[in-house]
Scaffold this active site. Structure first.
Site, PDB file in Angstrom:
ATOM      1  N   CYS A 155       0.858  -1.175   0.000  1.00 50.32           N
ATOM      2  CA  CYS A 155       0.000   0.000   0.000  1.00 50.32           C
ATOM      3  C   CYS A 155       0.900   1.232   0.000  1.00 50.32           C
ATOM      4  CB  CYS A 155      -0.959  -0.014   1.193  1.00 50.32           C
ATOM      5  SG  CYS A 155      -0.142  -0.047   2.803  1.00 50.32           S
ATOM      6  N   ILE A 156       0.478   2.312   0.638  1.00 48.79           N
ATOM      7  CA  ILE A 156       1.256   3.547   0.583  1.00 48.79           C
ATOM      8  C   ILE A 156       2.576   3.421   1.336  1.00 48.79           C
ATOM      9  CG2 ILE A 156       1.255   6.012   1.193  1.00 48.79           C
ATOM     10  CD1 ILE A 156      -1.742   5.997   0.867  1.00 48.79           C
TER      11      ILE A 156
END
Length: 483
Positions: free
Chosen positions: A27-28
């Site tokens: 993810c981020i």
């Protein structure tokens, strides 16, 4: 040679080796592993390794927090471990998670690659609205046309981008995903409406059929700016493609697999997803009208609370015919007005997350996402910050519901469509010039913003937790044992 190869090897060794990896995504800020046996992972060593902030086990995933360089580390891990076949695919552990957690996981994976650009485009559209309202630009000027449409392009062609990132998530070939998204936005198909409809189905008119099966588009007569239809189509296509690769001979597989994927999936998308979307839209519209006739405040509560959820599913367009019919017959609308506060509530929740979070990457996205929502584009707030964290999204929806109930109770009139701070001018009575509606709506926005902000500030916590005394003792012992 990648400068993160060394870190990648340490990670692979201490998650139990590449054979212990079921799947890998990111993810981020985090690498997200699904492992066959998490007991084989050496968490203490990983947390002592330079380049790794923390390790967490949650929702059937073994998560390694890297930070802003997570994409580079992910690429290195995939390359060093030869994990391409296990990257960005559905996991066998999905059953361990709730349906909502699975849904959020899919949406997060799909939107993560486009987070920065999503925020940038929302801001660009907002600043163009500011430029017009301040008289710096006109809507017919070349600068406005180029900049506004640059910002709007991502939202208009959202199915194309969603189809591309969904293809990586579900293991479909990227070009097949792109073709599905492009077809959903192709002008000849998005403008299927003719002069006289062939018939109606589920209360929706249709103008063309596929071998007698009605081709029904969503209520705005297009899939542009929608999210869920593209995700569902690509998910189904990924299953189909895997099966086709098994049954089609290798000598013709290169072109016959994409051929049959398009031949089967495009009609399915338009004759199955379309009617389902239209049926849901008709149902939501009828429910809204029924509730409004019984209690306007209750309709405001419901519509304000669910509006941003409808945005996620691309069903918020179902209210457009109701609103514009009111504009045509009454000159104003009160039925759909409670949804006006929703984007501001998402903005407030994001600002609370910006204050509370210790995740520097997430914090850097909060300001542009909030600016975008201020101008009426809430998608960056939803997909980049609030929905992946769940609690902020719920808090924003609660704030919007309560403020929406007040809007419904006051029966505030809007005289033209629009969202965002500059659309407040649309609450000025076009006949009398009265500003009462503007002040009433501004008060409701402040109410929703205050509630959403305070609820998120009180209830939201980063998942990253401080180490306990036992954790620290174990880390010290491990460090000593390993010299």
């Amino acid at each position: 040679m990648n400068k993160y190869d060394g870190l990648a090897r340490i990670i692979l060794q201490n998650v139990g080796g590449k054979d212990n990896v079921v799947s890998l995504t990111h993810c981020i800020t985090r690498l997200r592993f699904v492992l066959k046996d998490e007991s084989k992972a050496n968490t203490s060593i990983l947390e002592q390794t330079d380049g790794i902030m923390k390790v967490m086990q949650s929702g059937g995933q073994y998560q390694i927090v890297i930070g802003q360089t997570v994409g580079d580390v992910y690429d290195a891990v995939v390359e060093v471990g030869h994990l391409a076949s296990k990257a960005q695919v559905e996991t066998s552990s999905a059953g361990k998670q709730s349906l909502f957690s699975q849904f959020v996981g899919i949406v997060t994976a799909v939107f993560t690659p486009m987070m920065g650009m999503l925020c940038a485009c929302g801001m660009l559209k907002g600043f163009m609205a500011l430029a017009v309202s301040m008289g710096w630009l006109t809507r017919t000027s070349g600068a406005y046309l180029l900049w506004y449409n640059a910002g709007d392009t991502l939202f208009y062609f959202l199915p194309v981008i969603i189809a591309c990132t969904s293809a990586k998530k579900f293991g479909l070939s990227t070009i097949s995903g792109l073709m599905i998204g492009l077809t959903m936005c192709y002008p000849a198909l998005t403008n299927l409406a003719g002069d006289t409809p062939l018939d109606t189905l589920f209360g929706q008119s249709y103008y063309q059929t596929f071998f007698g099966i009605p081709i029904i588009l969503p209520s705005n007569n297009a899939y542009t700016q929608t999210v869920i239809p593209a995700i569902l189509a690509v998910w189904a296509a990924s299953k189909l493609e895997k099966w086709l690769k098994k049954v089609i001979p290798a000598v013709v597989r290169n072109f016959m697999v994409p051929f049959f994927t398009l031949v089967i999936m495009i009609p399915l998308t338009f004759v199955v997803v379309g009617p389902i979307s239209s049926l849901l839209a008709s149902f939501l519209s009828s429910i809204t009208l029924t509730i409004s006739s019984l209690a306007p405040w209750l309709e405001g509560l419901v519509l304000g609370g669910i509006h941003q959820t409808l945005v996620i599913f691309g069903l918020h367009w179902c209210y457009s015919p109701l609103r514009y019919n009111n504009f045509a017959t009454l000159g104003y609308d009160t039925l759909i007005t409670p949804n006006f506060v929703a984007s501001f509530c998402q903005m407030a929740a994001v600002l609370a997350v910006m204050i509370k979070t210790r995740d520097k990457s997430a914090k850097s996205l909060c300001a542009p996402a909030a600016i975008s929502a201020l101008f009426g584009v809430s998608e960056p707030c939803i997909y980049a910050i609030n929905l992946p964290r769940k609690i902020p999204f719920v808090c924003a929806s609660v704030g919007a519901a309560i403020a929406g109930a007040v809007v419904g109770l006051l029966q505030i009139r809007i005289y033209s469509g629009g969202t965002g701070i500059f659309a407040l001018a649309n609450f000025i009575d076009t006949q009398t010039g009265s500003m009462t509606g503007v002040f009433q709506m501004a008060g409701c926005i402040l109410l929703g913003v205050a509630l959403s902000f305070l609820l998120t500030l009180v209830l939201y916590r980063d998942k990253d937790k401080q180490l306990t005394a036992n954790d620290k003792a174990a880390l010290a012992a491990d460090a000593e044992a390993n010299g």
